[in-house]
Design an enzyme around this catalytic site. Structure first.
Site, PDB file in Angstrom:
ATOM      1  N   LYS A  83      26.889 -16.177  -9.459  1.00  0.00           N
ATOM      2  CA  LYS A  83      28.213 -16.795  -9.253  1.00  0.00           C
ATOM      3  C   LYS A  83      28.768 -17.206 -10.610  1.00  0.00           C
ATOM      4  O   LYS A  83      28.074 -17.867 -11.376  1.00  0.00           O
ATOM      5  CB  LYS A  83      28.042 -18.021  -8.344  1.00  0.00           C
ATOM      6  CG  LYS A  83      29.266 -18.936  -8.295  1.00  0.00           C
ATOM      7  CD  LYS A  83      29.036 -20.145  -7.402  1.00  0.00           C
ATOM      8  CE  LYS A  83      30.192 -21.122  -7.521  1.00  0.00           C
ATOM      9  NZ  LYS A  83      29.975 -22.371  -6.779  1.00  0.00           N
ATOM     10  N   PRO A 125      36.623 -20.625 -13.864  1.00  0.00           N
ATOM     11  CA  PRO A 125      35.378 -20.009 -14.351  1.00  0.00           C
ATOM     12  C   PRO A 125      34.391 -21.054 -14.850  1.00  0.00           C
ATOM     13  O   PRO A 125      34.781 -22.181 -15.169  1.00  0.00           O
ATOM     14  CB  PRO A 125      35.865 -19.160 -15.525  1.00  0.00           C
ATOM     15  CG  PRO A 125      37.096 -19.845 -16.015  1.00  0.00           C
ATOM     16  CD  PRO A 125      37.688 -20.612 -14.869  1.00  0.00           C
ATOM     17  N   VAL A 136      23.120 -24.875   5.611  1.00  0.00           N
ATOM     18  CA  VAL A 136      24.192 -24.314   4.784  1.00  0.00           C
ATOM     19  C   VAL A 136      23.974 -24.831   3.365  1.00  0.00           C
ATOM     20  O   VAL A 136      23.007 -25.530   3.106  1.00  0.00           O
ATOM     21  CB  VAL A 136      25.599 -24.707   5.303  1.00  0.00           C
ATOM     22  CG1 VAL A 136      26.017 -23.857   6.473  1.00  0.00           C
ATOM     23  CG2 VAL A 136      25.660 -26.182   5.633  1.00  0.00           C
TER      24      VAL A 136
HETATM   25  P1  FAD Z   1      19.013 -31.483   5.718  1.00  0.00           P
HETATM   26  O1  FAD Z   1      19.113 -30.042   5.375  1.00  0.00           O
HETATM   27  O2  FAD Z   1      19.757 -31.992   6.907  1.00  0.00           O
HETATM   28  O3  FAD Z   1      17.484 -31.844   5.841  1.00  0.00           O
HETATM   29  C1  FAD Z   1      17.056 -33.036   6.454  1.00  0.00           C
HETATM   30  C2  FAD Z   1      15.544 -32.975   6.647  1.00  0.00           C
HETATM   31  O4  FAD Z   1      15.112 -34.235   7.118  1.00  0.00           O
HETATM   32  C3  FAD Z   1      15.052 -31.929   7.645  1.00  0.00           C
HETATM   33  O5  FAD Z   1      13.900 -31.291   7.147  1.00  0.00           O
HETATM   34  C4  FAD Z   1      14.654 -32.761   8.871  1.00  0.00           C
HETATM   35  O6  FAD Z   1      13.597 -32.163   9.614  1.00  0.00           O
HETATM   36  C5  FAD Z   1      14.182 -34.026   8.163  1.00  0.00           C
HETATM   37  N1  FAD Z   1      14.195 -35.199   9.040  1.00  0.00           N
HETATM   38  C6  FAD Z   1      15.243 -35.768   9.673  1.00  0.00           C
HETATM   39  N2  FAD Z   1      14.809 -36.797  10.424  1.00  0.00           N
HETATM   40  C7  FAD Z   1      13.458 -36.889  10.239  1.00  0.00           C
HETATM   41  C8  FAD Z   1      12.434 -37.725  10.738  1.00  0.00           C
HETATM   42  N3  FAD Z   1      12.684 -38.693  11.637  1.00  0.00           N
HETATM   43  N4  FAD Z   1      11.164 -37.512  10.319  1.00  0.00           N
HETATM   44  C9  FAD Z   1      10.863 -36.535   9.437  1.00  0.00           C
HETATM   45  N5  FAD Z   1      11.798 -35.701   8.942  1.00  0.00           N
HETATM   46  C10 FAD Z   1      13.077 -35.880   9.350  1.00  0.00           C
HETATM   47  N6  FAD Z   1      25.981 -27.934  -1.148  1.00  0.00           N
HETATM   48  C11 FAD Z   1      26.112 -27.148  -2.226  1.00  0.00           C
HETATM   49  O7  FAD Z   1      25.598 -27.476  -3.302  1.00  0.00           O
HETATM   50  N7  FAD Z   1      26.798 -25.979  -2.165  1.00  0.00           N
HETATM   51  C12 FAD Z   1      27.434 -25.576  -1.044  1.00  0.00           C
HETATM   52  O8  FAD Z   1      28.016 -24.508  -1.030  1.00  0.00           O
HETATM   53  C13 FAD Z   1      27.369 -26.408   0.093  1.00  0.00           C
HETATM   54  N8  FAD Z   1      27.974 -26.070   1.248  1.00  0.00           N
HETATM   55  C14 FAD Z   1      27.914 -26.919   2.308  1.00  0.00           C
HETATM   56  C15 FAD Z   1      28.650 -26.629   3.469  1.00  0.00           C
HETATM   57  C16 FAD Z   1      28.650 -27.523   4.533  1.00  0.00           C
HETATM   58  C17 FAD Z   1      29.477 -27.232   5.748  1.00  0.00           C
HETATM   59  C18 FAD Z   1      27.854 -28.688   4.484  1.00  0.00           C
HETATM   60  C19 FAD Z   1      27.810 -29.653   5.644  1.00  0.00           C
HETATM   61  C20 FAD Z   1      27.101 -28.963   3.363  1.00  0.00           C
HETATM   62  C21 FAD Z   1      27.147 -28.097   2.253  1.00  0.00           C
HETATM   63  N9  FAD Z   1      26.451 -28.388   1.086  1.00  0.00           N
HETATM   64  C22 FAD Z   1      26.596 -27.592  -0.001  1.00  0.00           C
HETATM   65  C23 FAD Z   1      25.549 -29.527   1.008  1.00  0.00           C
HETATM   66  C24 FAD Z   1      24.114 -29.020   1.164  1.00  0.00           C
HETATM   67  O9  FAD Z   1      23.985 -28.283   2.367  1.00  0.00           O
HETATM   68  C25 FAD Z   1      23.147 -30.185   1.180  1.00  0.00           C
HETATM   69  O10 FAD Z   1      23.386 -30.994   0.056  1.00  0.00           O
HETATM   70  C26 FAD Z   1      21.718 -29.688   1.118  1.00  0.00           C
HETATM   71  O11 FAD Z   1      21.454 -28.712   2.083  1.00  0.00           O
HETATM   72  C27 FAD Z   1      20.755 -30.825   1.269  1.00  0.00           C
HETATM   73  O12 FAD Z   1      20.610 -31.226   2.604  1.00  0.00           O
HETATM   74  P2  FAD Z   1      19.468 -32.288   2.915  1.00  0.00           P
HETATM   75  O13 FAD Z   1      18.178 -31.706   2.511  1.00  0.00           O
HETATM   76  O14 FAD Z   1      19.889 -33.587   2.351  1.00  0.00           O
HETATM   77  O15 FAD Z   1      19.540 -32.461   4.493  1.00  0.00           O
END
Ligand code: FAD
Length: 513
Positions: A80, A103, A49
């Site tokens: 947006k 806005p 997401v």
């Molecule tokens: P993740 O997407 O969880 O990625 C984690 C990565 O780590 C994956 O590739 C996984 O394979 C890897 N990994 C995990 N463990 C290991 C391991 N042991 N070895 C190797 N790799 C590993 N942000 C916004 O800016 N706008 C929004 O509208 C928004 N809506 C959101 C709605 C919800 C409900 C939520 C929960 C979050 C939302 N966010 C939003 C936040 C946004 O989704 C995150 O900030 C963004 O996706 C970054 O996620 P991430 O890459 O940190 O984590």
């Protein structure tokens, strides 16, 4: 400590955005540039997401050196222009809802004059134009479903301030393409070990068949697992769920009824009994989600609320439950390890701060390179922690402002309006804003994500109680202010004539080769 090997763990939005940005800024494709490796576990899914962004994303994308058309097409992105809030002040009654718009455009300030006290005095005297419509043209533009720019405007620029909505999975794929083209090495494997040196820094990680991977700087983008910063280095997580109650979301993807349905050029945020729904328009579907507090409702009831909101369009579609903990780490950078993305912290999607904080972290990390001197690295880390902890703390206050001014009466909203759940800094500001306008001296500008104008849009959009009558004499340029309001209205009519419908602009970009 010296070295230019950067190892990123995680291939979600945080991992790939950080990798692509650092590769461009630090010349990963040059022999003397940074050596960047990203390791991701193919069997651990990304959060999937995160579809709403903040206007900073435009300069981040411009830094990546891609065209706006390529980004839009490859990420299924749309435009947006802010967030439209419905029913946050009051519940909808007899078909009448309360609503306001936050806005991205700044309010007009003719000759530097703040129009907000004039608007307040007019409003108290019976004028009905909402604050955002009085001080910027953008309310009228979104009201007419217009785009923020024309197809001939330069990439990442336009007459209106804007960000994007996109498909999170496609955006991560797009970033991966950009990062790999820019010289990032992509490895697939699950990190299952961390080796630390005498000083406590991370010397290497182990990842199954990939073996040992050494580095100079390790960036933890492993999501909520926080593999390096949390599990290996033990950075404490500061919970803020006593202020921001939401800890669950139910998300669903809803197709449009017809392929040419208009696309809303804003995020629609509608309040419900124990949370709110986001509603984001992409080209071929809407992304909808109910964010709620598990202390105030249960999952079955939340699904009823979500399906009630979506209506028949959601029949037969699965909703996905996401659980999250609300808070952040005050120490996001320890030794040679820095957390970016969900491993650093997360509140809730209101106002789309997640990706913006990833962008901010990537910019600051780029600035400490190359690593030549241990003292400078440690100083950079302390600076990073101060800035990031400050930013997270202030975002908590800004998000709470949206809830604290409600007049709704369900337990969730009553708890939110209870000053005992407000950060002290917010309570102090609200006590003052009752009697005076918002001032830039209320803010420590470098730590702010949201400018004073954002506070004005929420405060006056929610009809916060004010009492300016005793100081009304101080605002003696009412005639000039009224002229300014009239100019905004005229400029808005002109802009609506000149800007294309949102879908038309999106399709024009997609059609570019
Ligand atoms: P993740 O997407 O969880 O990625 C984690 C990565 O780590 C994956 O590739 C996984 O394979 C890897 N990994 C995990 N463990 C290991 C391991 N042991 N070895 C190797 N790799 C590993 N942000 C916004 O800016 N706008 C929004 O509208 C928004 N809506 C959101 C709605 C919800 C409900 C939520 C929960 C979050 C939302 N966010 C939003 C936040 C946004 O989704 C995150 O900030 C963004 O996706 C970054 O996620 P991430 O890459 O940190 O984590």
């Amino acid at each position: 400590m010296t070295g230019n090997r950067i190892v990123i763990v995680g291939g979600g939005t945080a991992g790939w955005l950080t990798a692509a940005y650092l590769a461009k800024r630090l010349g990963a494709d040059r022999p003397d540039g940074a050596k960047i490796t990203l390791v991701e576990a193919p069997d651990i899914a990304t959060i999937g997401v995160g579809e709403g962004t903040f206007p900073t994303i435009r300069s981040t994308l411009a830094e990546l050196g891609v065209s706006e058309a390529r980004f839009l097409r490859e990420s299924s992105a749309t435009f947006k222009q802010g967030v439209r809030f419905v029913n946050w002040e009051r519940r909808s009654e007899n078909g009448k809802s309360s609503e306001y718009f936050h806005p991205f455009n700044l309010p007009l300030r003719p000759n530097g004059r703040d129009l907000s006290p004039y608007w307040l005095l007019e409003h108290q005297a019976g004028a009905t134009l909402p604050f955002a419509d009085a001080v910027t043209t953008q309310g009228a533009i979104i009201g007419e479903g217009r785009a923020p720019k024309r197809p001939e405007d330069p990439d990442f620029q336009g007459p209106m301030n804007y960000a994007y909505h996109f498909d999170a999975a496609r955006f991560a794929d797009f970033l991966r393409g950009v990062a790999v083209e820019a010289g990032v090495t992509h490895l697939k494997g699950k990190v299952d070990g961390v080796t630390r040196d005498m000083r406590g820094d991370i010397a290497s990680i182990q990842a199954g068949e990939l073996g040992t991977i050494e580095g100079d700087l390790f960036i933890d983008c492993s999501g909520f697992r926080a593999l390096l910063i949390g599990e290996a280095l033990g950075a404490p997580f500061k919970r803020v769920d006593d202020v921001l109650f939401n800890d669950r979301a139910l998300a669903i993807q809803v197709p449009y009824e017809t392929p040419d349905a208009p696309i809303d050029p804003y995020t629609l945020a509608t309040a419900h009994e124990a949370g709110w729904t986001w509603d984001i328009g992409l080209d071929s579907r809407r992304g909808v989600g109910y964010v709620f507090s598990s202390r105030h409702t249960d999952e079955a009831r939340a699904e009823e609320v979500l399906r009630g909101y979506v209506g028949r369009a959601g029949d037969g579609l699965d909703a996905r439950l996401l659980k999250f903990q609300t808070g952040y780490r005050e120490r996001q950078w320890i030794g040679n390890c820095v957390a970016v993305g969900l491993s650093a912290g997360f509140f809730e999607p209101l106002e789309s701060t997640g990706i913006m904080l990833i962008e901010a972290a990537a910019v600051m990390i780029a600035e400490v390179f190359p690593l030549r001197d241990r003292a400078a690295l440690d100083a950079g880390a302390r600076n990073f922690n101060r800035l990031m902890a400050g930013r997270f703390e202030r975002i908590v206050s800004f998000l709470k402002l949206h809830y604290g001014l409600t007049r709704r009466d369900e337990p969730y909203w009553r708890d939110n309006a209870d000053p005992a759940t407000w950060p002290e800094a917010l309570a102090d500001l609200l006590a003052q804003w009752k009697h005076r306008p918002v001032s830039r001296f209320d803010f420590l500008v470098d730590l702010e994500t949201f400018l004073p104008s954002s506070y004005q849009y929420i405060l006056y959009g929610m009809n916060a109680a004010t009492d300016f009558a005793p100081v009304a004499g101080r605002y003696d340029e009412g005639a000039a202010a009224r002229q300014s309001f009239a100019k905004v209205a005229e400029a808005a009519r002109e802009a609506v004539r000149r800007l294309p419908p949102h879908r038309q602009l999106v399709e024009a970009y997609y059609a570019r080769g």
